[in-house]
Design a protein around this motif. Structure first.
Motif, PDB file in Angstrom:
ATOM      1  N   MET A   1       0.840  -1.187   0.000  1.00 40.11           N
ATOM      2  CA  MET A   1       0.000   0.000   0.000  1.00 40.11           C
ATOM      3  C   MET A   1       0.886   1.252   0.000  1.00 40.11           C
ATOM      4  N   ILE A   2       0.519   2.232  -0.803  1.00 39.76           N
ATOM      5  CA  ILE A   2       1.288   3.473  -0.895  1.00 39.76           C
ATOM      6  C   ILE A   2       1.020   4.319   0.351  1.00 39.76           C
ATOM      7  N   PRO A   3       2.061   4.815   1.023  1.00 34.91           N
ATOM      8  CA  PRO A   3       1.849   5.640   2.211  1.00 34.91           C
ATOM      9  C   PRO A   3       1.096   6.932   1.870  1.00 34.91           C
ATOM     10  N   PHE A   4       0.176   7.303   2.743  1.00 43.63           N
ATOM     11  CA  PHE A   4      -0.553   8.563   2.613  1.00 43.63           C
ATOM     12  C   PHE A   4      -0.033   9.491   3.709  1.00 43.63           C
ATOM     13  N   ILE A   5       0.399  10.697   3.307  1.00 44.60           N
ATOM     14  CA  ILE A   5       1.027  11.638   4.237  1.00 44.60           C
ATOM     15  C   ILE A   5       0.261  12.945   4.284  1.00 44.60           C
ATOM     16  N   LEU A   6       0.001  13.422   5.482  1.00 41.80           N
ATOM     17  CA  LEU A   6      -0.555  14.752   5.702  1.00 41.80           C
ATOM     18  C   LEU A   6       0.621  15.701   5.880  1.00 41.80           C
ATOM     19  N   ALA A   7       0.749  16.671   4.982  1.00 45.69           N
ATOM     20  CA  ALA A   7       1.867  17.631   5.025  1.00 45.69           C
ATOM     21  C   ALA A   7       1.444  18.851   5.847  1.00 45.69           C
ATOM     22  N   SER A   8       1.171  18.616   7.130  1.00 50.46           N
ATOM     23  CA  SER A   8       0.668  19.697   7.973  1.00 50.46           C
ATOM     24  C   SER A   8       0.915  19.370   9.439  1.00 50.46           C
TER      25      SER A   8
END
Length: 191
Positions: A1-8
């Protein structure tokens, strides 16, 4: 699974994604929120959200990254986060008894795809007394908030009316964001 990142680093954005049961990690972008030229509020939030998402995607190119930015605009003047007590009081006096717009820009990116959008919500304040403003500023709540108030906190008692998506004001238009994330195969977890 591709990592999902919150840039905040926003605790509110993090809380909204958790509420939607989306699995993510957080990696704060190092983007300076200064632009070389002035932009209208809708273009400004799109530009800042895109810069944040791009900065994190450059560090983690095999990820899906969400960048977001929220601003308050009164008569086309952008009201950022107050630098001190005097600025907070000035902003709240300006917004007292008036309507203003809150814009949140969202940019979701991977190395193969990009979806960028903004939502606008109009907020009308009740007329505020000097005592109400002074007491609110003493609470400390205005100091890391665009427009000097937090609708999800004590600032809620200033609000007479909202036209648009409440979550746009909090910092992430949830429904539109979840629909956009589905385009990247990022879905809420099922229990």
């Amino acid at each position: 699974m591709i990592p999902f990142i919150l840039a905040s680093s926003s605790p509110r954005r993090k809380q909204l994604l958790e509420q939607m049961r989306v699995s993510f990690e957080t990696l704060v972008s190092d983007v300076e929120e200064e632009l070389a030229r002035p932009l209208p509020p809708d273009e400004l939030v799109l530009e800042l959200a895109s810069q944040k998402a791009t900065a994190v995607l450059n560090k983690r190119p095999d990820s899906i990254v969400l960048g977001a930015d929220t601003i308050v605009s009164y008569e086309q003047e952008v009201l950022g986060k107050p630098r001190n007590k005097k600025e907070a009081i000035q902003m709240l006096k300006l917004l007292s008894g008036q309507s203003h717009d809150v814009f949140t820009g969202v940019s979701i990116r991977s190395k193969h795809k990009q979806i960028t959008f903004f939502q606008k919500t109009t907020v009308t304040f009740y007329p505020l007394t000097d005592d109400e403003i002074e007491n609110y500023v003493k609470s400390g709540e205005p100091f890391d908030k665009a427009g000097s108030y937090a609708i999800q906190g004590l600032g809620a008692y200033f609000v007479k009316e909202i036209r648009g998506d409440y979550f746009t004001i909090v910092g992430l238009p949830v429904a539109k964001t979840i629909r956009a994330l589905a385009e990247f195969q990022v879905y809420p977890k099922q229990h």
